[in-house]
Design an enzyme around this catalytic site. Structure first.
Site, PDB file in Angstrom:
ATOM      1  N   HIS A  29      22.556  17.195 -31.910  1.00 13.55           N
ATOM      2  CA  HIS A  29      22.439  18.562 -32.436  1.00 13.55           C
ATOM      3  C   HIS A  29      23.792  19.255 -32.412  1.00 13.55           C
ATOM      4  CE1 HIS A  29      22.446  22.863 -31.474  1.00 13.55           C
ATOM      5  NE2 HIS A  29      21.528  22.961 -32.419  1.00 13.55           N
ATOM      6  N   HIS A  66      17.628  25.294 -34.565  1.00 11.75           N
ATOM      7  CA  HIS A  66      18.016  24.426 -33.451  1.00 11.75           C
ATOM      8  C   HIS A  66      17.068  23.233 -33.310  1.00 11.75           C
ATOM      9  CE1 HIS A  66      19.308  23.407 -29.308  1.00 11.75           C
ATOM     10  NE2 HIS A  66      18.023  23.299 -29.044  1.00 11.75           N
ATOM     11  N   HIS A  82      20.252  16.272 -27.898  1.00 15.59           N
ATOM     12  CA  HIS A  82      20.951  17.556 -27.951  1.00 15.59           C
ATOM     13  C   HIS A  82      22.437  17.386 -28.246  1.00 15.59           C
ATOM     14  CE1 HIS A  82      17.283  19.511 -26.548  1.00 15.59           C
ATOM     15  NE2 HIS A  82      17.868  20.653 -26.865  1.00 15.59           N
ATOM     16  N   ASP A 125      12.366  20.850 -30.817  1.00 21.18           N
ATOM     17  CA  ASP A 125      13.123  20.973 -29.572  1.00 21.18           C
ATOM     18  C   ASP A 125      12.365  20.291 -28.438  1.00 21.18           C
ATOM     19  OD1 ASP A 125      15.353  21.783 -28.148  1.00 21.18           O
ATOM     20  OD2 ASP A 125      14.635  23.818 -27.819  1.00 21.18           O
TER      21      ASP A 125
END
Length: 364
Positions: free
Chosen positions: A257, A271, A254, A171
């Protein structure tokens, strides 16, 4: 041009700090709701109960149902109103934090965040990522302020499974590259302004910390010991990435993702693991230089982050599924629009397959 940087009122990190939770909470109210998982409660209950001594704070535990969705946020909000709790602490991982932040927002209560893992940069942010009841990304809920307190007990975090700390590195890996893209495109950050020099410096420090200490921290985490490298990575995953992404901005990684959540096989991945692959996809979209891509791929493979679709659980690559990922990533309102050039679903599709091929090439 308005520049904005956001941060929690207090960021506290150290060994044994969870034993001071109620002392810090006493600055905000008298009855604290502790939102945590059933297993998480077993890990922290004794220390939290002990922290009540001489604090004047009453506590009530509430078990998290497992998904940061509007159904769960509404349930917690109703419980807070009925229980008389005047503040909430999210104790656990990112989805618990985001649920606590959202419930605090809807009820107007102070929020304390206590990570028991360092797997995402959610703790410090004024943001909740909302999923459907089934776990598919739905929307970002932007909040008016960051948590009142973020309290990180490094003893507890260092004893969590090493994969979680590594996921947090995934992340955090995106932070600098997404902030850089937003700065190039002059996009707004997550708090409605442009990136400050301070936010960009924190994002870059986040990346430098990962490169310098990440592998040693991953090795130490396997042994469940808290070394200085682990402490540095906890700070990078939690604070540097938290401030860096929110005040620097989100871009391609992101969004990728979020697109990957359309494939059920990826739901068992954390995540940060999906964001790490999304970072590689963003670099392909940018046509980044080979040295930069090589550094990212080699770092990911050294610490155990996925660089291929197979490592994300996608054993059979189906073009129609990858295109669905690409369409969701490029959907209006997601952060792929913050890239400094136009990106189409077809561009994303090609970048995903190219990133997968690059990852595989470094395994040969």
């Amino acid at each position: 041009m308005t520049q904005v940087i956001a941060s929690p009122s207090r960021y506290i990190q150290g060994k044994g700090e969870i034993g001071n939770l109620c002392k810090y909470a006493a600055n905000f109210g008298k009855k604290l709701c502790i939102l945590t998982s059933a297993s998480g409660r077993k890990r922290v209950e004794d220390q939290i109960v002990s922290s009540q001594k001489d604090s004047g704070v009453e506590i009530q535990f509430e078990v998290f149902n497992g998904e940061c969705c509007m159904t769960e946020i509404s349930r917690i909000s109703d419980m807070l109103k009925q229980s008389g709790c005047d503040m909430i602490a999210g104790v656990g991982g990112g989805k618990i934090h985001d649920t606590a932040k959202a419930a605090g927002y809807y009820t107007g209560l102070p929020v304390l965040i206590v990570p028991t893992i360092a797997s995402t940069d959610a703790p410090c942010s004024a943001l909740s990522v909302i999923y459907t009841d089934e776990g598919v990304f739905e929307k970002y809920l932007f909040l008016p302020s960051s948590p009142n307190v973020v309290l990180v007990d490094t003893d507890i975090v260092s004893k969590a499974p090493a994969r979680l700390l590594v996921s947090g590195m995934g992340d955090a890996l995106a932070t600098y590259f997404e902030a850089r893209a937003c700065k190039q495109s002059n996009a707004d950050n997550c708090v409605g302004g442009k990136c400050t020099q301070a936010a960009m410096a924190l994002a870059e420090l986040c990346y430098d910390t990962l490169m310098e200490y990440g592998l040693n921290a991953a090795i130490a985490a396997d042994e469940k010991v808290c070394t200085k490298a682990v402490e540095n990575i906890i700070e990078a995953n939690t604070y540097l990435s938290g401030i860096g992404f929110e005040s620097g901005g989100l871009a391609g990684a992101h969004a990728i993702h979020n697109g990957l959540t359309a494939i059920e096989a990826t739901h068992k991945m954390y995540h940060g693991e999906k964001v790490a692959f999304g970072t590689l996809v963003q670099l392909v979209l940018e046509n980044a230089d080979s040295e930069e891509i090589e550094e990212v791929v080699e770092f990911c493979q050294a610490v155990g982050l996925p660089t291929t679709l197979e490592e994300l659980g996608i054993k059979e690559v189906k073009p129609e599924e990858i295109m669905e990922v690409a369409k969701l990533a490029a959907a209006e309102g997601d952060t792929l629009s913050n890239m400094p050039f136009e990106v189409t679903p077809e561009d994303v599709y090609a970048a995903i397959l190219a990133a997968d091929a690059i990852g595989r090439s470094y395994m040969e």
